[in-house]
Design an enzyme around this catalytic site. Sequence first.
Site, PDB file in Angstrom:
ATOM      1  N   LYS A 115      12.436 -22.133  61.960  1.00 24.46           N
ATOM      2  CA  LYS A 115      11.897 -23.116  62.926  1.00 24.46           C
ATOM      3  C   LYS A 115      10.692 -22.430  63.588  1.00 24.46           C
ATOM      4  CE  LYS A 115      11.520 -24.825  66.700  1.00 24.46           C
ATOM      5  NZ  LYS A 115      10.152 -24.934  67.285  1.00 24.46           N
ATOM      6  N   GLU A 152      14.088 -10.722  70.341  1.00 19.47           N
ATOM      7  CA  GLU A 152      12.865 -10.003  70.733  1.00 19.47           C
ATOM      8  C   GLU A 152      12.185 -10.893  71.764  1.00 19.47           C
ATOM      9  OE1 GLU A 152      10.868  -8.994  67.076  1.00 19.47           O
ATOM     10  OE2 GLU A 152      12.469  -7.637  66.521  1.00 19.47           O
ATOM     11  N   CYS A 190       3.320  -9.647  72.488  1.00 23.88           N
ATOM     12  CA  CYS A 190       4.407  -9.209  73.370  1.00 23.88           C
ATOM     13  C   CYS A 190       4.255  -7.745  73.768  1.00 23.88           C
ATOM     14  CB  CYS A 190       5.738  -9.443  72.686  1.00 23.88           C
ATOM     15  SG  CYS A 190       5.791  -8.682  71.047  1.00 23.88           S
ATOM     16  N   GLU A 224       5.360 -11.841  83.319  1.00 25.19           N
ATOM     17  CA  GLU A 224       4.599 -11.850  82.070  1.00 25.19           C
ATOM     18  C   GLU A 224       3.568 -12.979  82.109  1.00 25.19           C
ATOM     19  OE1 GLU A 224       6.561 -13.145  78.411  1.00 25.19           O
ATOM     20  OE2 GLU A 224       5.596 -11.482  77.350  1.00 25.19           O
TER      21      GLU A 224
HETATM   22  P1  NDP Z   1       9.302 -19.841  73.589  1.00 28.69           P
HETATM   23  O1  NDP Z   1      10.521 -19.136  74.005  1.00 28.69           O
HETATM   24  O2  NDP Z   1       8.817 -20.968  74.403  1.00 28.69           O
HETATM   25  O3  NDP Z   1       9.460 -20.424  72.108  1.00 28.69           O
HETATM   26  C1  NDP Z   1       9.847 -19.627  71.022  1.00 28.69           C
HETATM   27  C2  NDP Z   1      10.485 -20.503  69.959  1.00 28.69           C
HETATM   28  O4  NDP Z   1      11.721 -21.025  70.452  1.00 28.69           O
HETATM   29  C3  NDP Z   1       9.647 -21.708  69.584  1.00 28.69           C
HETATM   30  O5  NDP Z   1       9.814 -21.976  68.214  1.00 28.69           O
HETATM   31  C4  NDP Z   1      10.260 -22.802  70.435  1.00 28.69           C
HETATM   32  O6  NDP Z   1      10.013 -24.088  69.926  1.00 28.69           O
HETATM   33  C5  NDP Z   1      11.719 -22.440  70.334  1.00 28.69           C
HETATM   34  N1  NDP Z   1      12.555 -22.991  71.407  1.00 28.69           N
HETATM   35  C6  NDP Z   1      12.192 -23.324  72.663  1.00 28.69           C
HETATM   36  N2  NDP Z   1      13.270 -23.781  73.358  1.00 28.69           N
HETATM   37  C7  NDP Z   1      14.324 -23.732  72.515  1.00 28.69           C
HETATM   38  C8  NDP Z   1      15.707 -24.079  72.619  1.00 28.69           C
HETATM   39  N3  NDP Z   1      16.219 -24.572  73.748  1.00 28.69           N
HETATM   40  N4  NDP Z   1      16.499 -23.906  71.544  1.00 28.69           N
HETATM   41  C9  NDP Z   1      16.003 -23.395  70.397  1.00 28.69           C
HETATM   42  N5  NDP Z   1      14.696 -23.066  70.214  1.00 28.69           N
HETATM   43  C10 NDP Z   1      13.878 -23.222  71.267  1.00 28.69           C
HETATM   44  O7  NDP Z   1       8.184 -18.715  73.428  1.00 28.69           O
HETATM   45  P2  NDP Z   1       6.636 -18.912  73.179  1.00 28.69           P
HETATM   46  O8  NDP Z   1       6.468 -19.672  71.906  1.00 28.69           O
HETATM   47  O9  NDP Z   1       6.018 -19.421  74.423  1.00 28.69           O
HETATM   48  O10 NDP Z   1       6.161 -17.404  72.896  1.00 28.69           O
HETATM   49  C11 NDP Z   1       5.748 -16.514  73.862  1.00 28.69           C
HETATM   50  C12 NDP Z   1       6.865 -15.545  74.230  1.00 28.69           C
HETATM   51  O11 NDP Z   1       7.304 -14.836  73.076  1.00 28.69           O
HETATM   52  C13 NDP Z   1       6.430 -14.493  75.215  1.00 28.69           C
HETATM   53  O12 NDP Z   1       7.401 -14.369  76.212  1.00 28.69           O
HETATM   54  C14 NDP Z   1       6.362 -13.233  74.373  1.00 28.69           C
HETATM   55  O13 NDP Z   1       6.542 -12.050  75.104  1.00 28.69           O
HETATM   56  C15 NDP Z   1       7.463 -13.454  73.405  1.00 28.69           C
HETATM   57  N6  NDP Z   1       7.295 -12.608  72.224  1.00 28.69           N
HETATM   58  C16 NDP Z   1       8.114 -11.513  72.081  1.00 28.69           C
HETATM   59  C17 NDP Z   1       7.951 -10.645  71.020  1.00 28.69           C
HETATM   60  C18 NDP Z   1       8.825  -9.444  70.853  1.00 28.69           C
HETATM   61  O14 NDP Z   1       8.828  -8.856  69.776  1.00 28.69           O
HETATM   62  N7  NDP Z   1       9.584  -9.026  71.859  1.00 28.69           N
HETATM   63  C19 NDP Z   1       6.897 -10.858  70.017  1.00 28.69           C
HETATM   64  C20 NDP Z   1       6.098 -12.038  70.268  1.00 28.69           C
HETATM   65  C21 NDP Z   1       6.306 -12.867  71.341  1.00 28.69           C
HETATM   66  P3  NDP Z   1       8.712 -24.897  70.470  1.00 28.69           P
HETATM   67  O15 NDP Z   1       7.569 -23.979  70.427  1.00 28.69           O
HETATM   68  O16 NDP Z   1       8.579 -25.961  69.512  1.00 28.69           O
HETATM   69  O17 NDP Z   1       9.068 -25.295  71.860  1.00 28.69           O
END
Ligand code: NDP
Length: 494
Positions: free
Chosen positions: A189, A265, A299, A398
């Site tokens: 997804k 992550e 991240c 963040e």
């Molecule tokens: P989100 O948490 O908003 O979304 C991540 C994924 O989860 C998307 O595919 C999103 O779908 C999906 N999602 C959102 N809500 C739900 C739910 N209730 N149930 C299941 N899936 C869900 O993160 P962002 O896309 O905004 O990414 C940025 C974040 O990712 C930052 O906090 C960053 O630090 C972190 N990150 C961490 C990394 C690491 O290795 N630690 C690496 C890269 C990023 P949709 O987008 O369609 O809402």
Amino acid sequence: MTQTVKAPATKETVKGFDCLHFIDGKFVPSKNGKVFDNINPATEEVIGTVAEGGAAEIDLAVAAAKRALNGPWKKMNANERVAILRRIADLIIERKDEMSILESLDTGKPTWLSGSIDVPRAAYNFQFFADYIRTLTAESTQHDDIAINYAVRRPVGVVALINPWNLPLLLMTWKLAPALAAGNTVVMKPAELTPMTATVLAEICRDAGMPDGVVNLVHGFGPDSAGAALVEHPDVNAISFTGETTTGKIIMKSAANSLKRLSYELGGKNPNLIFADADLDEVIETTLKSSFINQGEVCLCGSRIYVERPAYEKFLEKFVAKTKELVVGDPFDAKTKVGALISEEHYDRVTSYIKLAKEEGGTIVTGGKRPEGFDKGYFLEPTIITGLDRKCRVVNEEIFGPVVTVIPFDTEEEVLDQVNDTHYGLSASVWTNDLRRAHRVAGSIEAGIVWVNTWFLRDLRTPFGGMKQSGVGREGGVHSFEFYSELTNICIKL
Ligand code: NDP
């Protein structure tokens, strides 16, 4: 029905790229026909549509993945599996230019970046984990002359791979390659904002000879949509999630109902600790990257920069001067160093922190606004803020954009106290030429990854993940296989 992916030679030919789901070996629209627009963040133009999946598509994808667990994929020997994984890597390299264009159109990142990091690393993820399975062993234990024990590895089952929008292809392949290498089947997804390279990746898996149902892809939104349906599904055995800490907490609650295995992550607010004895030119060069590469939407970006007081003024002067030289603009222009932020919503969020920084008493030393000459696209000048301390929200939360704070410090103890005063613990970088201090400080920082005199230097065999609220578990090398496989211990009485 087949997907409408045709190798686009230029960014213009991508218009009309419609992303479909990939379920049980076929590209399909949503059952109810729903789609949403895919927007290019650098131009705000619609570049195609995305099938909007929901519970119905997730049910089909999970059922296909479950069936495929006992299909041809299971019966293949390791050589045959490795050959498919290697073919996937080869096809990614073959379609490198096209994938780099798609990644930049979706994310707003410069094409030199997607072409030199995201796409090559995606191919390498497959090469690496294909090689890794050959070295993988499981333990055996002699229990005096009473018994012998040996462990066998088996797949976890159906794995959900959920990803954010910042490094869509790199992160998806970082999960997909080991999940497949360990013999699982998956439902991917991707983030709703970045669906294109995941769609091509599904096509590549099919073309590489992956049996139907092993790799499935459902597009859609997170909450109350495809994402939520996937994490709640009783036939999903494990979830590998990368995204925000707040989303991770929501997913953990849903996954608790069927006690799914989780790898997380999550977010970070990573510190750079710069001691006065470090080589300043090297520090500046790397700090520019750790602050602003990928528009600061990594991240691992170091957004809290702590500089030992004797070096503070000189560092700031040089860092600001070099930051002003960074060209912000068209991702397709080779001169561009900083592209567009991912979306209007994210642009508003990031700029709200710049406003907040002023309210909290900070000084915007450079940046802080949309660059001149852009009336379209979510462009923001790289921004350096001083005059804030650990009590400020801008220093604690963040921001995930090209915004950093610079703070002076006087002693090692004081800076460690500040650095660790956060609920995040993803990564840090330490700059010093004092060997003892390097080891001492690196070992005292509460983070999953600490770099010394470098940043984002990755060996895929090493553990990757965060402490505290930056993650749960580790991936990379054997750690990925610990997550993506189950061990059964077999005990034989002698
Ligand atoms: P989100 O948490 O908003 O979304 C991540 C994924 O989860 C998307 O595919 C999103 O779908 C999906 N999602 C959102 N809500 C739900 C739910 N209730 N149930 C299941 N899936 C869900 O993160 P962002 O896309 O905004 O990414 C940025 C974040 O990712 C930052 O906090 C960053 O630090 C972190 N990150 C961490 C990394 C690491 O290795 N630690 C690496 C890269 C990023 P949709 O987008 O369609 O809402």
